[in-house]
Motif scaffolding. Sequence first.
Motif, mmCIF file in Angstrom:
data_model
loop_
_atom_site.group_PDB
_atom_site.id
_atom_site.type_symbol
_atom_site.label_atom_id
_atom_site.label_comp_id
_atom_site.label_asym_id
_atom_site.label_seq_id
_atom_site.Cartn_x
_atom_site.Cartn_y
_atom_site.Cartn_z
ATOM 1 N N ALA A 58 39.437 -28.490 -23.076
ATOM 2 C CA ALA A 58 38.536 -28.146 -21.976
ATOM 3 C C ALA A 58 39.331 -27.608 -20.785
ATOM 4 O O ALA A 58 40.538 -27.845 -20.664
ATOM 5 N N PRO A 59 38.670 -26.877 -19.874
ATOM 6 C CA PRO A 59 39.352 -26.406 -18.672
ATOM 7 C C PRO A 59 39.968 -27.559 -17.893
ATOM 8 O O PRO A 59 39.407 -28.662 -17.822
ATOM 9 N N ALA A 60 41.100 -27.310 -17.286
ATOM 10 C CA ALA A 60 41.859 -28.368 -16.625
ATOM 11 C C ALA A 60 41.122 -28.961 -15.437
ATOM 12 O O ALA A 60 41.325 -30.133 -15.103
ATOM 13 N N ASP A 61 40.275 -28.179 -14.781
ATOM 14 C CA ASP A 61 39.601 -28.698 -13.585
ATOM 15 C C ASP A 61 38.274 -29.384 -13.898
ATOM 16 O O ASP A 61 37.555 -29.784 -12.984
ATOM 17 N N MET A 62 37.958 -29.545 -15.163
ATOM 18 C CA MET A 62 36.693 -30.170 -15.539
ATOM 19 C C MET A 62 36.688 -31.657 -15.204
ATOM 20 O O MET A 62 37.691 -32.347 -15.349
ATOM 21 N N TYR A 63 35.533 -32.155 -14.725
ATOM 22 C CA TYR A 63 35.313 -33.594 -14.638
ATOM 23 C C TYR A 63 33.983 -33.888 -15.324
ATOM 24 O O TYR A 63 33.186 -32.978 -15.568
ATOM 25 N N ALA A 64 33.754 -35.164 -15.662
ATOM 26 C CA ALA A 64 32.635 -35.440 -16.560
ATOM 27 C C ALA A 64 32.070 -36.838 -16.365
ATOM 28 O O ALA A 64 32.775 -37.770 -15.985
ATOM 29 N N ALA A 65 30.768 -36.938 -16.629
ATOM 30 C CA ALA A 65 30.084 -38.219 -16.782
ATOM 31 C C ALA A 65 29.884 -38.414 -18.279
ATOM 32 O O ALA A 65 29.209 -37.598 -18.923
ATOM 33 N N LEU A 66 30.463 -39.454 -18.840
ATOM 34 C CA LEU A 66 30.466 -39.654 -20.280
ATOM 35 C C LEU A 66 29.850 -40.993 -20.626
ATOM 36 O O LEU A 66 30.171 -42.014 -19.998
ATOM 37 N N GLY A 67 28.979 -41.009 -21.649
ATOM 38 C CA GLY A 67 28.290 -42.233 -22.017
ATOM 39 C C GLY A 67 28.329 -42.516 -23.506
ATOM 40 O O GLY A 67 28.626 -41.642 -24.325
ATOM 41 N N LYS A 68 28.000 -43.739 -23.834
ATOM 42 C CA LYS A 68 27.961 -44.196 -25.216
ATOM 43 C C LYS A 68 27.158 -43.249 -26.101
ATOM 44 O O LYS A 68 26.163 -42.669 -25.683
ATOM 45 N N ASN A 69 27.626 -43.101 -27.337
ATOM 46 C CA ASN A 69 26.968 -42.240 -28.323
ATOM 47 C C ASN A 69 26.916 -40.786 -27.884
ATOM 48 O O ASN A 69 25.991 -40.040 -28.221
ATOM 49 N N ASP A 70 27.917 -40.392 -27.102
ATOM 50 C CA ASP A 70 28.132 -38.980 -26.732
ATOM 51 C C ASP A 70 27.035 -38.393 -25.851
ATOM 52 O O ASP A 70 26.548 -37.286 -26.089
ATOM 53 N N GLN A 71 26.666 -39.134 -24.825
ATOM 54 C CA GLN A 71 25.849 -38.569 -23.748
ATOM 55 C C GLN A 71 26.836 -37.916 -22.774
ATOM 56 O O GLN A 71 27.773 -38.580 -22.313
ATOM 57 N N LYS A 72 26.649 -36.642 -22.452
ATOM 58 C CA LYS A 72 27.678 -35.890 -21.737
ATOM 59 C C LYS A 72 27.114 -35.066 -20.586
ATOM 60 O O LYS A 72 26.093 -34.391 -20.731
ATOM 61 N N ILE A 73 27.813 -35.121 -19.444
ATOM 62 C CA ILE A 73 27.639 -34.149 -18.370
ATOM 63 C C ILE A 73 29.032 -33.621 -18.049
ATOM 64 O O ILE A 73 29.860 -34.342 -17.484
ATOM 65 N N TYR A 74 29.313 -32.387 -18.441
ATOM 66 C CA TYR A 74 30.589 -31.758 -18.131
ATOM 67 C C TYR A 74 30.388 -30.787 -16.966
ATOM 68 O O TYR A 74 29.453 -29.980 -16.987
ATOM 69 N N VAL A 75 31.273 -30.826 -15.990
ATOM 70 C CA VAL A 75 31.204 -29.927 -14.836
ATOM 71 C C VAL A 75 32.537 -29.197 -14.716
ATOM 72 O O VAL A 75 33.597 -29.833 -14.666
ATOM 73 N N VAL A 76 32.475 -27.854 -14.671
ATOM 74 C CA VAL A 76 33.687 -27.044 -14.562
ATOM 75 C C VAL A 76 33.566 -26.155 -13.329
ATOM 76 O O VAL A 76 32.976 -25.063 -13.384
ATOM 77 N N PRO A 77 34.094 -26.579 -12.186
ATOM 78 C CA PRO A 77 33.927 -25.807 -10.948
ATOM 79 C C PRO A 77 34.465 -24.382 -11.025
ATOM 80 O O PRO A 77 33.826 -23.451 -10.522
#
Length: 370
Positions: free
Chosen positions: A314-333
Amino acid sequence: MPILQYMKIKLTFVSLVALMVFYSCNKKTVTANPAGIADTLYFPPQNTTAWETVPVANLGWDAQALNGLVPYLKSKNTKAFIILKNGKIAFEQYFDNFTTDSIWYWASAGKTMTAFLVGIAQQEGLLNINDVSSKYLGTGWTSAPPDKENKITIRHQLTMTTGLDDGVPDNDCTLPSCLIYKADAGTRWAYHTGAYTLLDQVIANASGMSFNNYFQQKIRNPIGMTGTWIKIPNSNNVYYSNARSMARFGLLLLNKGKWGTLPILSDSIYFQQQVNTSQNLNLSYGYLTWLNGKSSCMIPKLQTVFQQALIPNAPADMYAALGKNDQKIYVVPSQKLVVIRMGNAADSSQLSVTNFDNELWGKVKGIMHL
């Protein structure tokens, strides 16, 4: 323990992640947009299902590879997948009778939203993250000796450095008996859901409102989300919503706490602390937010420090909200991207960081030519 020793264990989540971290490479370094992003982002209107889209052809993405992503997502038990580019929907796909109105749980991806809400409460003068947690929870909220409990602050809860034992399964976490002293606060990083859970009580007691009502007033209603927090007995407050509401929160993060020009979290210092390294034990963790592109990382259930980025593909500047069973919010500014995934577990792991993260981004970066 050396990472290669995990090869001697049967292929569990731990071995998969260890191999991913050790072998993955060739991550692309990206530079954040120095001019800011607020003036170029689109924000969907409130109280409507309208949401502008952008044709993939206009983005220069590989349309054939994007179409090939669909069977992959389906094979990985995905229910909803959304890509926002500049706030507009570039790709949206649902599976297994899931629709734009279907409700699903965020699991620990909701942690990031809780941290955001703590920032709002501090902004309003209701609390200070350097306060001792017992100021809002009372004494005896853990099973730790009083002098050890009084070392724990809200900041420690936000950074997973309470020093409380993370070895107790969440579904067996009867408070406060499961909150056992392991090390002094601030000296040990461990992904401890039980200690995080009590932040909802901190916010409720500080605000004089229920956690759900405070959240609805401060985040959900102003940005047009749907959904609600549901308290699971002896466990977390878990958020349930549709995928587009998850995307709205991701867009709020992308715009650094503003919904268009409306400030939701105006404390820019707190926001930057949330999405940057919060302590020196796990460089890949902010305030209940996972960080990519750091020189090392730790993952749930292990005390091993891996000398690699969290998600190398993933891009180096990405941050994320990650949850059980692969619930994902990826943010890449740098790319003005928000990527959302809801569904059942993509592989044998049920934890918040899995091999699926790196595998997925290996495909996504090829589609976008990152």
